[in-house]
Design an enzyme around this catalytic site. Sequence first.
Site, PDB file in Angstrom:
ATOM      1  N   ARG A  83      -4.977   6.385  -2.780  1.00  0.00           N
ATOM      2  CA  ARG A  83      -3.516   6.488  -2.756  1.00  0.00           C
ATOM      3  C   ARG A  83      -2.963   7.065  -4.057  1.00  0.00           C
ATOM      4  O   ARG A  83      -1.861   7.613  -4.063  1.00  0.00           O
ATOM      5  CB  ARG A  83      -2.897   5.133  -2.414  1.00  0.00           C
ATOM      6  N   GLU A  87       0.815  -1.217   0.000  1.00  0.00           N
ATOM      7  CA  GLU A  87       0.000   0.000   0.000  1.00  0.00           C
ATOM      8  C   GLU A  87       0.853   1.274   0.000  1.00  0.00           C
ATOM      9  O   GLU A  87       0.362   2.358  -0.330  1.00  0.00           O
ATOM     10  CB  GLU A  87      -0.924   0.010   1.216  1.00  0.00           C
TER      11      GLU A  87
END
Length: 447
Positions: free
Chosen positions: A407, A335
Amino acid sequence: MAPNPAHTALWPAPHASEAVDATVHVPGSKSVTNRALVLAALASEPGWLRRPLRSRDTLLMAEALRAMGVEIEETVSSSSTGGAGNPDLTGEAWRVLPDGLRGPATVDVGNAGTVMRFLPPLAALADGPVRFDGDPRSYERPLHGVIDALRVLGARIDDDGRGTLPLTVHGGGALDGGPVEIDASSSSQFVSALLLSGPRFNQGVEVRHIGSSLPSLPHIRMTVDMLRAVGAQVDTPESGGEPNVWRVTPGALLGRDLTIEPDLSNAQPFLAAALVAGGRVLIPDWPARTTQPGDRLREIFTEMGGSCELTDYGLVFTGSGSIHGIDVDLGDVGELTPGIAAVAALADSPSTLRGVSHLRLHETDRLAALTKEINELGGDVTETADGLHIRPRRLHGGIFHTYDDHRMATAGAIIGLAVEGVQIENVATTAKTMPDFPELWTGMLGA
C-alpha cells in the site's frame, strides 16, 4: 547475500498528462479469498472458489493448506482479456478437497497477516506438529492474541515466550475450545482467526475482546457473514449478543461454490486517479452489498471531491478536477489510510486522519513511513497519537520508498500522477495482493 534486484529497482511513476477514462478490472479480494480457503479446508465436503485472487498472500495460504494435507486443484484460463489489457478471470477457479489436517508440516507465512494468524488454530486441529516461519518483518508483527488464546483453549505451542513467529503448534487432532478473553486492539485478525476455526472445536468458541477500541470491525463482520454462508451458527453483538463477544457453535461446515468479489481496497488507487487527474474510472462487478472495508471509498472519495454511481455493470467514479481535505476516522478501514494520505497531500485544504494507531504494526509502521516519504517530496505531514495531519504543499519528484509494503507502493503511484519525477522503490511489492499493478496502472492511463 545480494539484494533482490526487484527490491531495489526504481519504477518511474507515470505522470497523468490528461484526464483518465478507463475501465479497470480489479482482481479478487485477498480478504475474501483467504477466508474462503480456510473455511473450505475445514468443510466436510469439497468446495469451489471462482475468480480467486492469485497473489503472494493467497498463494502462501494455499501452499500452507496443502502442506497440512488439503488438496487444492487450480484451473487457470488465459483465453481472453478484458478492458485495458486486464485478464478475464471468469475461467479461473480453485477446487478445495478437505481430507483432514496433518503434520508434520512447515508453513511459510511470508508477511501475510491472514496466514500467520488464521492458520495456527487450524494447526491445533492437525494430527502432528506444524512449524510457522516467515519474512523477517513477520517476527515483529503481533501474534500474542492468537497464541495466548489457543493455549487457553487447549493447544500446545512452542514460541520460546516471544508471542511472535517463529513458532510450532503441536496439533492433537482436536481442540477443546470454549470461552476465551483476548485483547485484539492491535489486530481484528485475532478475533477472526478464532472464529474461523471455531466450528471445528469440540465446544465451539466464545471470544470476548477485553482491550481498548477494536480496529477493522468490517473484517470481523466479513468473517461472520462467510461463516454463516457455510452453515455455521454465530452470535454477535450486532445480532443481540453482548458487546465485544462473538460465539460460534460447534458443527460441520458446508462446501460452497463461491465467486470472489473484486478487492475494493485494491480499487482505491484507480478511484484516486480520477480524483487526482480528473476524469472517470469504471470498476466492473462492484457489489451492491459487501462487508469489504473498501466499499467506504465511495463515501470518503465523494467527500474529497468526486462523485460515484453504482450501476448494474459496476462503480463509475468521476473526479471533479479539485480535491478537498477531509477530517475522518479510519479506525474501521485502516488499510485505506495510505491511499487517502496520498490524495490528501494533493488537496486544496488540510486533512486529519484519525483512529489508525494500529497501522504502526502493519507490514511496516505505515504512519511513520507515510510521514517520511511524503515529507521528503516536499510535503507537510505530522504524526499524531492515532493518525496523521496533512497540510498540502507543492510537491516535487524524488524516490518514494515502500518498505516492502504494497500500500505504500500504490500511495506513491497516486502522488506520481500529479507530481513529475516520482520514482517508486520496489513496486514489485504490490504482488502481495495485486501482482499486475504496474500493468493495470499504465493500462488505465492508456499507455
